[in-house]
Scaffold this active site. Structure first.
Site, short mmCIF file in Angstrom:
data_model
loop_
_atom_site.label_atom_id
_atom_site.label_comp_id
_atom_site.label_asym_id
_atom_site.label_seq_id
_atom_site.Cartn_x
_atom_site.Cartn_y
_atom_site.Cartn_z
N VAL A 45 43.49 -39.97 71.95
CA VAL A 45 43.61 -38.51 71.98
C VAL A 45 42.68 -37.89 70.94
O VAL A 45 42.56 -38.39 69.82
CB VAL A 45 45.07 -38.09 71.67
CG1 VAL A 45 45.17 -36.61 71.37
CG2 VAL A 45 45.99 -38.45 72.83
N CYS A 46 42.01 -36.79 71.33
CA CYS A 46 41.23 -36.00 70.38
C CYS A 46 41.45 -34.53 70.71
O CYS A 46 42.31 -34.18 71.52
CB CYS A 46 39.75 -36.38 70.41
SG CYS A 46 38.91 -35.92 71.94
N ALA A 47 40.65 -33.67 70.12
CA ALA A 47 40.86 -32.23 70.33
C ALA A 47 40.46 -31.77 71.72
O ALA A 47 41.20 -31.04 72.38
CB ALA A 47 40.10 -31.43 69.27
#
Length: 377
Positions: free
Chosen positions: A71-73
């Site tokens: 997960v990232c932004a």
């Protein structure tokens, strides 16, 4: 094999309590402020920049027998890291499509209530802790506290063969941008809120419309009326069975009265709300709040956030604290928590005195909700 995973698929896993391990590659401060959580969700945070030279250092911290989600932004960084993990030999690896922005915006529809007269859906915004609702009766629908994702409600009404004719906002929201005005413009529905909240556009004031009736629905506005969270907060009592409590009563707490800088005064209003208006209601009334803080603790066996009023009373010490001054003292002591991010700008947009692009709206809403005082035992 590398696959993308949608926010809807993640929401299903969280709700169904399926095992999920998350490698969150955002900055440490972003991760500590707000992350994907659930009873069977485990996560670690290793910032993307620490993985640019390779993922070998993190492999020992990752499961080999569990689904792994990176997960990232926004998506790009997580996809890059996930590809490296697959190349390193990991099997069941996914990345979150659209990143945490997509998680913030996903609405999960759940059936709350149905009888011969009406049907009620709850929309869980799991990345934000916000709840909105649709009440359908005959060929008409009413939307309670809509998010800015208005197409979700219009599509749901269409599926039910109904037209959205009424829209209500329980108060001027501080943590997310309301879709009420936009949805009213798109559907021609009547849009209601309290005049005392200070919105500058045209709407139907609850001060003059304290009862909304259509098909088999009789909605009573408990107004000026359930203050505490803001001075113009209201709750909606539908058919003497369902209490849409806005940010006044939650499954695990009460609305925080400190956002307007009048915590003593509004705490007294909150006491009067709890011990006069709410006290008169039967224990079997179903309370449907505007927010939740912990999905694992607040979602019930039927899959929605809500509870009978009697159970909420029994589990909430603030609702059993008979002395007014003791209640106010306790609320004041617990109210000095962090304010919702960007709340002043969000309120200005919801009031109609400021305008923001879709991109700016998305930025303003990123992060958790902070609208409750929790005192659950």
């Amino acid at each position: 094999m590398l696959t993308g995973m949608t926010a809807k698929e993640v929401a299903k896993m969280v709700k169904n309590k399926e095992d999920l391990f998350i490698l969150d590659v955002r900055n440490q401060s972003d991760y500590q402020d707000w992350k994907i959580e659930g009873e069977k969700v485990s996560s670690i945070n290793v910032p993307y920049f620490d993985l640019l030279d390779g993922v070998e250092g993190v492999l020992k911290q990752l499961p080999t027998d569990n689904k792994l989600l990176v997960v990232c932004a926004k998506e790009g960084s997580s996809k890059f890291v996930a590809e490296q993990l697959v190349e390193a030999g990991l099997q069941d690896v996914s990345y979150l499509e659209g990143g945490m922005k997509s998680w913030s915006e996903h609405l999960e529809q759940v059936l709350v209530y149905a009888d011969e007269q009406l049907k009620v859906y709850q929309y869980l915004r799991m990345g934000k802790g916000c709840l909105s609702y649709m009440v359908i009766s005959g060929e008409e629908a009413l939307v309670v506290d809509p998010s800015r994702f208005t197409d979700v409600y219009m599509e749901a009404a269409k599926q039910e063969g109904a037209k959205i004719t009424h829209i209500v906002d329980s108060h001027l929201h501080a943590d997310h941008i309301s879709g009420g005005k936009t949805l009213a413009d798109q559907t021609g529905a009547a849009y209601y809120m309290m005049k005392s909240e200070g919105a500058v556009f045209d709407f139907m004031p609850f001060e003059e419309h304290d009862r909304i009736r259509f098909a088999h629905v009789d909605l009573r506005v408990l107004a000026v009326k359930t203050p505490g969270h803001t001075p113009g907060s209201v709750s909606f009592f539908v058919n003497d069975k369902l209490l849409f409590s806005g940010d006044t009563i939650f499954v695990g707490g009460l609305g925080r009265p400190d956002l307007g800088g009048k915590v003593q005064e509004w705490a007294k209003d909150l006491y009067d709300t709890v011990y006069e208006k709410i006290a008169a209601m039967a224990d079997d009334v179903i309370v449907l709040p505007g927010h939740y803080a912990n999905l694992d603790q607040e979602v019930n066996a039927a899959g929605y956030v809500g509870a009978e009023l009697g159970a909420i009373r029994a589990g909430n010490e603030l609702m059993n604290q008979q002395d007014k001054q003791a209640f106010v003292d306790q609320v004041v002591a617990n109210a000095q928590t962090e304010t919702p991010p960007n709340f002043e700008e969000i309120i200005a947009i919801n009031r109609g005195v400021d305008v923001a692009s879709p991109e700016r709206q998305q930025e303003l809403e990123i992060g958790p909700n902070r609208c409750a005082l929790h005192h659950t035992h």
